[in-house]
Design a protein around this motif. Structure first.
Motif, PDB file in Angstrom:
ATOM      1  N   GLY A 162       0.820  -1.203   0.000  1.00 45.04           N
ATOM      2  CA  GLY A 162       0.000   0.000   0.000  1.00 45.04           C
ATOM      3  C   GLY A 162       0.854   1.252   0.000  1.00 45.04           C
ATOM      4  O   GLY A 162       1.983   1.251   0.501  1.00 45.04           O
ATOM      5  N   GLY A 163       0.309   2.331  -0.554  1.00 43.83           N
ATOM      6  CA  GLY A 163       1.008   3.609  -0.562  1.00 43.83           C
ATOM      7  C   GLY A 163       0.810   4.362   0.736  1.00 43.83           C
ATOM      8  O   GLY A 163       1.577   5.269   1.061  1.00 43.83           O
ATOM      9  N   ARG A 164      -0.233   4.022   1.482  1.00 44.61           N
ATOM     10  CA  ARG A 164      -0.459   4.545   2.831  1.00 44.61           C
ATOM     11  C   ARG A 164      -1.405   3.575   3.526  1.00 44.61           C
ATOM     12  O   ARG A 164      -2.056   2.742   2.873  1.00 44.61           O
ATOM     13  N   LEU A 165      -1.506   3.687   4.835  1.00 44.34           N
ATOM     14  CA  LEU A 165      -2.282   2.743   5.621  1.00 44.34           C
ATOM     15  C   LEU A 165      -3.741   2.738   5.156  1.00 44.34           C
ATOM     16  O   LEU A 165      -4.371   3.790   5.060  1.00 44.34           O
ATOM     17  N   GLY A 166      -4.246   1.539   4.836  1.00 44.37           N
ATOM     18  CA  GLY A 166      -5.635   1.404   4.417  1.00 44.37           C
ATOM     19  C   GLY A 166      -5.852   1.645   2.945  1.00 44.37           C
ATOM     20  O   GLY A 166      -6.995   1.692   2.486  1.00 44.37           O
ATOM     21  N   ASP A 167      -4.770   1.805   2.161  1.00 51.66           N
ATOM     22  CA  ASP A 167      -4.924   2.090   0.736  1.00 51.66           C
ATOM     23  C   ASP A 167      -4.161   1.063  -0.088  1.00 51.66           C
ATOM     24  O   ASP A 167      -3.502   0.176   0.441  1.00 51.66           O
ATOM     25  N   PHE A 168      -4.199   1.213  -1.416  1.00 51.99           N
ATOM     26  CA  PHE A 168      -3.677   0.208  -2.334  1.00 51.99           C
ATOM     27  C   PHE A 168      -2.217   0.484  -2.712  1.00 51.99           C
ATOM     28  O   PHE A 168      -1.643   1.514  -2.375  1.00 51.99           O
ATOM     29  N   SER A 169      -1.624  -0.468  -3.448  1.00 53.29           N
ATOM     30  CA  SER A 169      -0.280  -0.310  -4.000  1.00 53.29           C
ATOM     31  C   SER A 169      -0.378  -0.466  -5.516  1.00 53.29           C
ATOM     32  O   SER A 169      -1.088  -1.334  -6.014  1.00 53.29           O
ATOM     33  N   SER A 170       0.329   0.411  -6.235  1.00 50.23           N
ATOM     34  CA  SER A 170       0.380   0.315  -7.691  1.00 50.23           C
ATOM     35  C   SER A 170       1.549  -0.594  -8.053  1.00 50.23           C
ATOM     36  O   SER A 170       2.709  -0.182  -8.005  1.00 50.23           O
ATOM     37  N   LYS A 171       1.254  -1.844  -8.399  1.00 50.24           N
ATOM     38  CA  LYS A 171       2.297  -2.855  -8.528  1.00 50.24           C
ATOM     39  C   LYS A 171       2.820  -3.055  -9.954  1.00 50.24           C
ATOM     40  O   LYS A 171       3.919  -3.569 -10.138  1.00 50.24           O
ATOM     41  N   THR A 172       2.043  -2.681 -10.956  1.00 53.10           N
ATOM     42  CA  THR A 172       2.443  -2.989 -12.329  1.00 53.10           C
ATOM     43  C   THR A 172       2.941  -1.785 -13.118  1.00 53.10           C
ATOM     44  O   THR A 172       3.594  -1.948 -14.143  1.00 53.10           O
ATOM     45  N   LEU A 173       2.641  -0.573 -12.651  1.00 56.24           N
ATOM     46  CA  LEU A 173       3.073   0.615 -13.384  1.00 56.24           C
ATOM     47  C   LEU A 173       4.592   0.730 -13.395  1.00 56.24           C
ATOM     48  O   LEU A 173       5.182   1.195 -14.380  1.00 56.24           O
ATOM     49  N   SER A 174       5.245   0.292 -12.326  1.00 53.93           N
ATOM     50  CA  SER A 174       6.712   0.332 -12.281  1.00 53.93           C
ATOM     51  C   SER A 174       7.312  -0.447 -13.439  1.00 53.93           C
ATOM     52  O   SER A 174       8.261   0.002 -14.094  1.00 53.93           O
ATOM     53  N   ALA A 175       6.774  -1.630 -13.694  1.00 54.16           N
ATOM     54  CA  ALA A 175       7.292  -2.465 -14.787  1.00 54.16           C
ATOM     55  C   ALA A 175       7.125  -1.769 -16.128  1.00 54.16           C
ATOM     56  O   ALA A 175       7.997  -1.852 -17.002  1.00 54.16           O
ATOM     57  N   SER A 176       6.027  -1.063 -16.291  1.00 51.92           N
ATOM     58  CA  SER A 176       5.784  -0.331 -17.535  1.00 51.92           C
ATOM     59  C   SER A 176       6.826   0.764 -17.729  1.00 51.92           C
ATOM     60  O   SER A 176       7.324   0.983 -18.840  1.00 51.92           O
ATOM     61  N   LEU A 177       7.175   1.464 -16.648  1.00 54.59           N
ATOM     62  CA  LEU A 177       8.183   2.520 -16.734  1.00 54.59           C
ATOM     63  C   LEU A 177       9.562   1.938 -17.043  1.00 54.59           C
ATOM     64  O   LEU A 177      10.317   2.484 -17.855  1.00 54.59           O
ATOM     65  N   ILE A 178       9.889   0.822 -16.397  1.00 52.45           N
ATOM     66  CA  ILE A 178      11.178   0.172 -16.640  1.00 52.45           C
ATOM     67  C   ILE A 178      11.277  -0.294 -18.087  1.00 52.45           C
ATOM     68  O   ILE A 178      12.320  -0.135 -18.740  1.00 52.45           O
ATOM     69  N   ASP A 179      10.188  -0.856 -18.601  1.00 59.62           N
ATOM     70  CA  ASP A 179      10.171  -1.310 -20.001  1.00 59.62           C
ATOM     71  C   ASP A 179      10.424  -0.161 -20.969  1.00 59.62           C
ATOM     72  O   ASP A 179      10.959  -0.362 -22.066  1.00 59.62           O
ATOM     73  N   ALA A 180      10.041   1.038 -20.552  1.00 53.48           N
ATOM     74  CA  ALA A 180      10.236   2.211 -21.412  1.00 53.48           C
ATOM     75  C   ALA A 180      11.640   2.794 -21.272  1.00 53.48           C
ATOM     76  O   ALA A 180      11.963   3.795 -21.916  1.00 53.48           O
ATOM     77  N   GLY A 181      12.468   2.185 -20.418  1.00 59.36           N
ATOM     78  CA  GLY A 181      13.842   2.641 -20.270  1.00 59.36           C
ATOM     79  C   GLY A 181      14.070   3.595 -19.125  1.00 59.36           C
ATOM     80  O   GLY A 181      15.145   4.191 -19.002  1.00 59.36           O
ATOM     81  N   ILE A 182      13.071   3.756 -18.250  1.00 54.86           N
ATOM     82  CA  ILE A 182      13.190   4.672 -17.116  1.00 54.86           C
ATOM     83  C   ILE A 182      13.704   3.901 -15.900  1.00 54.86           C
ATOM     84  O   ILE A 182      13.130   2.888 -15.506  1.00 54.86           O
ATOM     85  N   SER A 183      14.795   4.377 -15.308  1.00 51.54           N
ATOM     86  CA  SER A 183      15.381   3.719 -14.138  1.00 51.54           C
ATOM     87  C   SER A 183      14.575   4.060 -12.884  1.00 51.54           C
ATOM     88  O   SER A 183      14.119   5.193 -12.718  1.00 51.54           O
ATOM     89  N   LEU A 184      14.431   3.080 -12.002  1.00 47.20           N
ATOM     90  CA  LEU A 184      13.732   3.275 -10.734  1.00 47.20           C
ATOM     91  C   LEU A 184      14.618   2.847  -9.570  1.00 47.20           C
ATOM     92  O   LEU A 184      15.387   1.893  -9.683  1.00 47.20           O
TER      93      LEU A 184
END
Length: 613
Positions: A162-184
């Protein structure tokens, strides 16, 4: 806009107010503009930055003024250049008013859906995918994900996504950014426990009242009065109250030797010190574990009990961020004077998340890797609502400018803290959550908070960020200030000008009756410019010396590796950073003055890549 935190809402409002058709995507509409940490706005350098946001047509300042429950001017005893407004807000009123503002904004559509990935074509971003199997397409995309990119929360050994208590985590957008060549990379931040107010013994604490005469964030003297409580044509009225009318007290207490012992005995159980957390935390807002380890010589650390709002009994314990297990947190809280019987409503936790090192961005906040993709907020490695909002506003404006084929909004370092913030990020990068301080600005004497709209009016005008009426008022205010400076510097009493008297005696010096009757805003700015005249003139001379190098643009396809005479280390750094101007190139670590001299000769000669030294 992907994300509706403080960066996302300013980006969406800026773009839509410029007349662009804008979509704001958020995983949860009910948490738009949520104040995930302390419900406070402003502070050292941050307060000045919020006034700059207001000068550029942003919403944070006015939203704060009408939902604040305490105002304080920090560094009031020091010079005006470092005085900073701060306000404690009603957490829900702030959030609800800003959500309502977005809903009523023309050219803006809000949609609830989690962005799972981006859509690319020929090296450009063209849209976003959502968890609802609904794709959205646009000419530009602004990413404002906050702490939600693969967000992971830690309470001792306990982990929750989660991004904060009681909320969700964005788990797949990171992979999309990495695929585009953006370092994380990974960063972390933390938050303290929230307590039940009726379980707190305030008699053992020191009361901190708000200022009797609040310093507001928005420039109310140059805007229409109905901006505060404007009734929409639908009859809807946004939340809020007259600024300064709903103030409440905060309270100060401190840790004890018992607190220190509890932390030291349980360091291995902390997610941070137990090796559970990979990301780097904020140096300037350390956890209580960090405080007792790094500042072991200090007998105690101050804590501040701050109300979350007028319609809740929940209190925020500023200064007690931790990732210790819940049972240890309970013992730690109970070791503090006034909190012996406190009830924890929400435990403290640390959150770890992905960020994209901001040296991958142009000064416009557009990605160097993917055209038409802009990033703002904590995804760029910053910490704080104010830093996020400032970036969001700039990214929103520049996303529109890119679509229209017009020059981007670039605020220079000598123009404001927003310029310092973005230049630091894209030129130097950051290895820890970046927080703005007055010390980061070499021209901070020019950045007194009252001058923000005067300094930035030309940008607001060029990009049509504020109304014509307000621009006229700012121009009139500017002329009025210049008029009074001229009068006070030339009018003499017994052979001495009022200006000289002010510089000798300070703000308490006698002034003409007509001037004393002027508005506070005009009077304060005139006195500031007169008292600090010599220092301000020196600053402007320094700015003028650097102006030429800042104006020299470096072609985007410039091949630094082909330049003979340029050190390889510098050529590699310049190739990686792709500086926008020669001035920006000069601030890159590892690039020295001789390298800049070589580049200046080549660029001015117009020989570019084929030049040989």
């Amino acid at each position: 806009m992907c994300g509706a935190g403080h960066a996302g809402v300013e980006a969406a409002l800026a773009a839509s107010r410029m007349g662009a058709s804008t979509l704001l995507l958020t995983g949860n509409i009910d948490t738009i503009a949520q104040m995930s940490c302390n419900p406070a706005i402003g502070g050292q350098a941050k307060g000045q930055m919020v006034r700059e946001i207001d000068a550029l047509g942003g919403e944070m300042a006015i939203n704060t003024d009408v939902t604040a429950i305490q105002f304080r001017l920090l560094n009031e005893s020091k010079g005006p250049a470092v005085q900073s407004p701060r306000a404690q807000c009603d957490k829900k009123a702030y959030q609800f008013r800003l959500k309502h503002t977005l809903e009523l904004q023309e050219n803006l559509q809000i949609f609830q859906g989690t962005v799972t990935g981006l859509i690319f074509q020929d090296g450009r971003v063209t849209g976003a995918q959502t968890n609802l199997d609904v794709d959205f397409f646009g000419r530009t995309v602004v990413i404002t994900t906050g702490t939600f990119l693969r967000g992971l929360m830690h309470i001792g050994q306990n982990k929750n996504e989660g991004g904060r208590l009681g909320d969700f985590s964005s788990k797949t957008l990171s992979a999309s950014l990495i695929d585009a060549g953006i370092s994380l990379n990974r960063l972390k931040t933390g938050t303290p426990p929230r307590l039940l107010g009726r379980s707190i013994d305030f008699s053992k604490m020191q009361e901190q009242k708000g200022d009797a005469h609040p310093t507001l964030f928005a420039f109310h003297d140059t805007r229409d009065s109905d901006d505060l409580f404007h009734v929409e044509h639908t009859g809807e009225i946004r939340a809020g109250w007259a600024p300064g009318t709903q103030q409440v007290s905060c309270w100060m207490t401190h840790t004890t030797p018992e607190s220190a012992q509890i932390v030291r005995d349980n360091l291995k159980k902390s997610a941070l010190y137990g090796g559970e957390i990979e990301g780097i935390g904020p140096r300037y807002c350390p956890s209580i574990e960090d405080k007792f380890v790094r500042f072991s010589d200090k007998p105690r650390h101050l804590l501040f009990l701050e109300p979350e709002g007028r319609s809740t009994n929940e209190y925020y314990v500023n200064g007690l961020s931790t990732s210790l297990p819940f049972d240890i947190q309970l013992d730690l809280v109970h070791s503090v004077p006034g909190l012996e019987h406190a009830v924890i409503l929400r435990p403290a936790y640390a959150v770890e998340y992905d960020f994209a090192p901001p040296t991958q961005l142009f000064p416009s906040l557009e990605s160097k890797k993917v055209e038409n993709l802009f990033m703002a907020g904590q995804i760029n490695g910053t910490s704080g609502y104010e830093e996020a909002a400032a970036q969001g506003l700039v990214a929103g404006v520049n996303a529109v400018q890119k679509v229209r084929g017009e020059p981007p909004l670039i605020i220079q370092r000598h123009e404001g803290y927003i310029g310092v913030l973005i230049d630091d990020l894209v030129t130097k990068g950051t290895r820890e959550p970046y927080r703005m301080f007055t010390s980061r600005a070499e021209h901070r004497l020019l950045f007194n908070h009252g001058s923000a709209e005067l300094r930035l009016a030309h940008h607001a005008k060029a990009h049509k960020l504020i109304s014509t009426n307000r621009l006229i008022c700012i121009e009139g205010k500017t002329n009025h200030i210049a008029h009074w400076i001229d009068i006070l510097e030339t009018t003499r009493i017994q052979g001495v000008s009022y200006g000289e008297i002010l510089r000798r005696e300070g703000r308490g010096a006698s002034v003409p009756a007509d001037f004393a009757a002027e508005s506070v805003e005009v009077r304060d700015e005139v006195i500031y410019r007169i008292i600090y005249k010599g220092y301000i003139e020196r600053e402007y001379r320094q700015v003028a010396k650097l102006a030429d190098i800042e104006k020299i643009k470096i072609p985007p396809n410039f091949d630094f590796m082909a330049i003979k005479g340029l050190r390889r280390e510098s050529a590699l750094k310049l190739t990686e950073f792709k500086p926008y101007t020669l001035g920006q190139a000069s601030r890159i670590s590892g690039v020295n003055p001789s390298d800049i001299s070589i580049l200046m000769v080549l660029i001015e000669a117009g020989r570019g890549n084929s030049a040989e030294i």
